[in-house]
Motif scaffolding. Structure first.
Motif, PDB file in Angstrom:
ATOM      1  N   ASP A   1       0.833  -1.213   0.000  1.00  0.00           N
ATOM      2  CA  ASP A   1       0.000   0.000   0.000  1.00  0.00           C
ATOM      3  C   ASP A   1       0.864   1.258   0.000  1.00  0.00           C
ATOM      4  OD1 ASP A   1      -2.354  -1.402  -0.056  1.00  0.00           O
ATOM      5  OD2 ASP A   1      -2.702  -1.307   2.110  1.00  0.00           O
ATOM      6  N   ALA A   2       1.905   1.282   0.848  1.00  0.00           N
ATOM      7  CA  ALA A   2       2.796   2.449   0.908  1.00  0.00           C
ATOM      8  C   ALA A   2       3.540   2.617  -0.410  1.00  0.00           C
ATOM      9  CB  ALA A   2       3.778   2.293   2.065  1.00  0.00           C
ATOM     10  N   PHE A   3       3.946   1.517  -1.028  1.00  0.00           N
ATOM     11  CA  PHE A   3       4.650   1.554  -2.310  1.00  0.00           C
ATOM     12  C   PHE A   3       3.740   2.132  -3.393  1.00  0.00           C
ATOM     13  CE2 PHE A   3       5.721  -0.478  -6.368  1.00  0.00           C
ATOM     14  CZ  PHE A   3       7.066  -0.170  -6.478  1.00  0.00           C
ATOM     15  N   TYR A   4       2.499   1.680  -3.429  1.00  0.00           N
ATOM     16  CA  TYR A   4       1.536   2.173  -4.419  1.00  0.00           C
ATOM     17  C   TYR A   4       1.271   3.669  -4.232  1.00  0.00           C
ATOM     18  CZ  TYR A   4      -2.951   3.013  -6.691  1.00  0.00           C
ATOM     19  OH  TYR A   4      -3.965   3.536  -7.449  1.00  0.00           O
ATOM     20  N   GLU A   5       1.045   4.068  -2.972  1.00  0.00           N
ATOM     21  CA  GLU A   5       0.727   5.477  -2.711  1.00  0.00           C
ATOM     22  C   GLU A   5       1.901   6.390  -3.061  1.00  0.00           C
ATOM     23  OE1 GLU A   5      -0.380   5.390   1.365  1.00  0.00           O
ATOM     24  OE2 GLU A   5      -2.249   4.288   0.995  1.00  0.00           O
ATOM     25  N   ALA A   6       3.135   5.945  -2.799  1.00  0.00           N
ATOM     26  CA  ALA A   6       4.306   6.757  -3.127  1.00  0.00           C
ATOM     27  C   ALA A   6       4.460   6.909  -4.637  1.00  0.00           C
ATOM     28  CB  ALA A   6       5.562   6.133  -2.524  1.00  0.00           C
ATOM     29  N   ASN A   7       4.160   5.852  -5.380  1.00  0.00           N
ATOM     30  CA  ASN A   7       4.189   5.961  -6.841  1.00  0.00           C
ATOM     31  C   ASN A   7       3.124   6.927  -7.341  1.00  0.00           C
ATOM     32  OD1 ASN A   7       5.989   3.956  -8.653  1.00  0.00           O
ATOM     33  ND2 ASN A   7       5.652   3.033  -6.642  1.00  0.00           N
ATOM     34  N   MET A   8       1.951   6.885  -6.738  1.00  0.00           N
ATOM     35  CA  MET A   8       0.864   7.785  -7.156  1.00  0.00           C
ATOM     36  C   MET A   8       1.176   9.242  -6.823  1.00  0.00           C
ATOM     37  SD  MET A   8      -1.140   5.872  -8.752  1.00  0.00           S
ATOM     38  CE  MET A   8      -2.485   7.013  -9.034  1.00  0.00           C
ATOM     39  N   ASP A   9       2.046   9.464  -5.832  1.00  0.00           N
ATOM     40  CA  ASP A   9       2.471  10.831  -5.514  1.00  0.00           C
ATOM     41  C   ASP A   9       3.171  11.495  -6.695  1.00  0.00           C
ATOM     42  OD1 ASP A   9       1.475  10.707  -2.938  1.00  0.00           O
ATOM     43  OD2 ASP A   9       3.397  10.166  -2.029  1.00  0.00           O
ATOM     44  N   LEU A  10       3.690  10.692  -7.624  1.00  0.00           N
ATOM     45  CA  LEU A  10       4.455  11.220  -8.747  1.00  0.00           C
ATOM     46  C   LEU A  10       3.587  11.681  -9.910  1.00  0.00           C
ATOM     47  CD1 LEU A  10       7.211   8.438  -8.944  1.00  0.00           C
ATOM     48  CD2 LEU A  10       7.326  10.593  -7.698  1.00  0.00           C
ATOM     49  N   VAL A  11       2.316  11.279  -9.944  1.00  0.00           N
ATOM     50  CA  VAL A  11       1.505  11.477 -11.158  1.00  0.00           C
ATOM     51  C   VAL A  11       0.381  12.494 -10.983  1.00  0.00           C
ATOM     52  CG1 VAL A  11       2.054   9.186 -12.016  1.00  0.00           C
ATOM     53  CG2 VAL A  11       0.027   9.495 -10.586  1.00  0.00           C
ATOM     54  N   ARG A  12       0.379  13.226  -9.881  1.00  0.00           N
ATOM     55  CA  ARG A  12      -0.631  14.263  -9.686  1.00  0.00           C
ATOM     56  C   ARG A  12      -0.313  15.478 -10.561  1.00  0.00           C
ATOM     57  NH1 ARG A  12      -1.471  14.207  -3.081  1.00  0.00           N
ATOM     58  NH2 ARG A  12      -1.828  11.951  -2.892  1.00  0.00           N
ATOM     59  N   LEU A  13      -1.292  16.347 -10.740  1.00  0.00           N
ATOM     60  CA  LEU A  13      -1.060  17.562 -11.504  1.00  0.00           C
ATOM     61  C   LEU A  13       0.071  18.389 -10.875  1.00  0.00           C
ATOM     62  CD1 LEU A  13      -4.710  18.665 -12.405  1.00  0.00           C
ATOM     63  CD2 LEU A  13      -2.964  17.699 -13.927  1.00  0.00           C
ATOM     64  N   ASP A  14       0.057  18.416  -9.542  1.00  0.00           N
ATOM     65  CA  ASP A  14       1.172  19.045  -8.805  1.00  0.00           C
ATOM     66  C   ASP A  14       1.796  17.944  -7.941  1.00  0.00           C
ATOM     67  OD1 ASP A  14       2.960  20.722  -7.588  1.00  0.00           O
ATOM     68  OD2 ASP A  14       1.484  21.575  -6.170  1.00  0.00           O
ATOM     69  N   PRO A  15       2.771  17.198  -8.470  1.00  0.00           N
ATOM     70  CA  PRO A  15       3.303  16.027  -7.757  1.00  0.00           C
ATOM     71  C   PRO A  15       3.889  16.400  -6.397  1.00  0.00           C
ATOM     72  CG  PRO A  15       4.055  16.059 -10.035  1.00  0.00           C
ATOM     73  CD  PRO A  15       3.414  17.383  -9.775  1.00  0.00           C
ATOM     74  N   GLN A  16       3.620  15.548  -5.407  1.00  0.00           N
ATOM     75  CA  GLN A  16       4.199  15.779  -4.088  1.00  0.00           C
ATOM     76  C   GLN A  16       5.712  15.630  -4.108  1.00  0.00           C
ATOM     77  OE1 GLN A  16       1.080  13.294  -1.663  1.00  0.00           O
ATOM     78  NE2 GLN A  16       2.176  14.628  -0.262  1.00  0.00           N
ATOM     79  N   LEU A  17       6.204  14.729  -4.956  1.00  0.00           N
ATOM     80  CA  LEU A  17       7.639  14.525  -5.107  1.00  0.00           C
ATOM     81  C   LEU A  17       8.045  14.863  -6.526  1.00  0.00           C
ATOM     82  CD1 LEU A  17      10.344  13.476  -3.955  1.00  0.00           C
ATOM     83  CD2 LEU A  17       9.704  11.208  -4.789  1.00  0.00           C
ATOM     84  N   THR A  18       8.978  15.772  -6.681  1.00  0.00           N
ATOM     85  CA  THR A  18       9.440  16.201  -8.003  1.00  0.00           C
ATOM     86  C   THR A  18      10.739  15.483  -8.353  1.00  0.00           C
ATOM     87  OG1 THR A  18       8.462  18.382  -7.634  1.00  0.00           O
ATOM     88  CG2 THR A  18      10.022  18.189  -9.428  1.00  0.00           C
ATOM     89  N   LEU A  19      10.681  14.659  -9.393  1.00  0.00           N
ATOM     90  CA  LEU A  19      11.875  13.930  -9.794  1.00  0.00           C
ATOM     91  C   LEU A  19      12.771  14.762 -10.685  1.00  0.00           C
ATOM     92  CD1 LEU A  19      10.373  10.395 -10.531  1.00  0.00           C
ATOM     93  CD2 LEU A  19      11.569  11.166  -8.491  1.00  0.00           C
TER      94      LEU A  19
END
Length: 279
Positions: free
Chosen positions: A261-279
């Protein structure tokens, strides 16, 4: 940072991430498309000027070893004293697997001592975050610390999964409990506690002394959080360094992707309009 050696603990079995870890260690699990979980720790090292890295592996290390060889070796110039060396268990001092985080470092103490560092940075290879370790090393030097621990403010219910610290007004640690049932809150903030990130800066000579003492204690679990840290906070200079997020968002970003669940949610953090984590 030429007098600093970095040790990355990358031997995690990652059993809670099955089936993703069926064929590889947790740090080698793909993340965010073309990256691996360990890339975040190694990127932090490179951007912090830490270019002497020993990577300690243990379980199912073939995939991780291949990834380091293909994706990371060309960033380091051996002739300039730079390196990233993958170290499987050597069994130089013991015939067993690593018994804990401190034992993993102790069993490789020969390799670490050979580099003659003034300071040793110890990191976990399975967390997602951005951080400049250089500022933490400078904090350690400025406070003449024996040990400095990276500290993260977390909600109190989550504190049961961490080592929880209490500090004085000078950021010196005066109390430490590993995964307590009732985490002690931050003074003036009953909703949060101060958690250890598993990021350590040791003065090298002090680290060697503590590892040798711990190795000779038959009742020890040979773990930094469970054994070494609680035994030294009253007698030595141990400080907490507040996490300074280089992600530059409103909320500090640090994730332990230890479950599906944590792995999935962290990946989803990358695909928002304003990503929580910027790569």
């Amino acid at each position: 940072m030429k007098d600093v050696l970095t040790v990355v603990l990358a031997g995690g079995r990652g059993s809670r991430l099955e089936p993703l870890t069926r064929e590889r260690a947790k740090p080698a699990v793909p993340f965010g498309g073309l990256y691996r979980i360990i890339d975040f720790t190694l990127s932090n090292c490179l951007n912090s000027g830490l270019r002497k890295i020993v990577l300690l592996t243990q379980y199912k290390a073939t995939s991780l070893d291949r990834h380091i060889n293909v994706g990371w070796r060309h960033y380091f110039v051996r002739d300039l004293g730079e390196f990233i060396d993958v170290m499987p268990p050597q069994q130089r001092l013991d015939e067993s697997w690593y018994q804990g985080t401190a034992d993993a470092v102790y069993q490789n103490i020969y390799t670490i001592e050979k580099e003659r560092p003034e300071y040793v940075v110890i990191l976990a290879g399975d967390h997602i975050y951005k951080m400049n370790y250089g500022t933490m090393v400078e904090f350690h030097k400025r406070h003449h610390a024996d040990l400095t621990i990276g500290a993260l403010r977390v909600p109190k219910p989550e504190g049961t999964q961490f080592g929880v610290m209490q500090v004085d007004t000078q950021s010196r640690i005066v109390g430490f409990e590993e995964k307590p049932r009732e985490p002690k809150p931050i003074p003036g903030d009953d909703e949060h506690c101060l958690a250890s990130m598993g990021i350590y800066v040791f003065t090298a000579r002090f680290l060697f002394e503590q590892l040798l003492q711990d190795a000779n204690r038959p009742d020890s679990q040979h773990d930094f959080g469970k054994n070494i840290i609680p035994s030294i906070i009253q007698s030595h200079r141990v400080f907490a360094f507040p996490f300074r997020d280089e992600n530059r968002k409103v909320d500090a970003y640090w994730r332990d992707v230890g479950t599906l669940d944590a792995f999935y949610e962290a990946n989803m953090d990358l695909v928002r309009l304003d990503p929580q984590l910027t790569l």
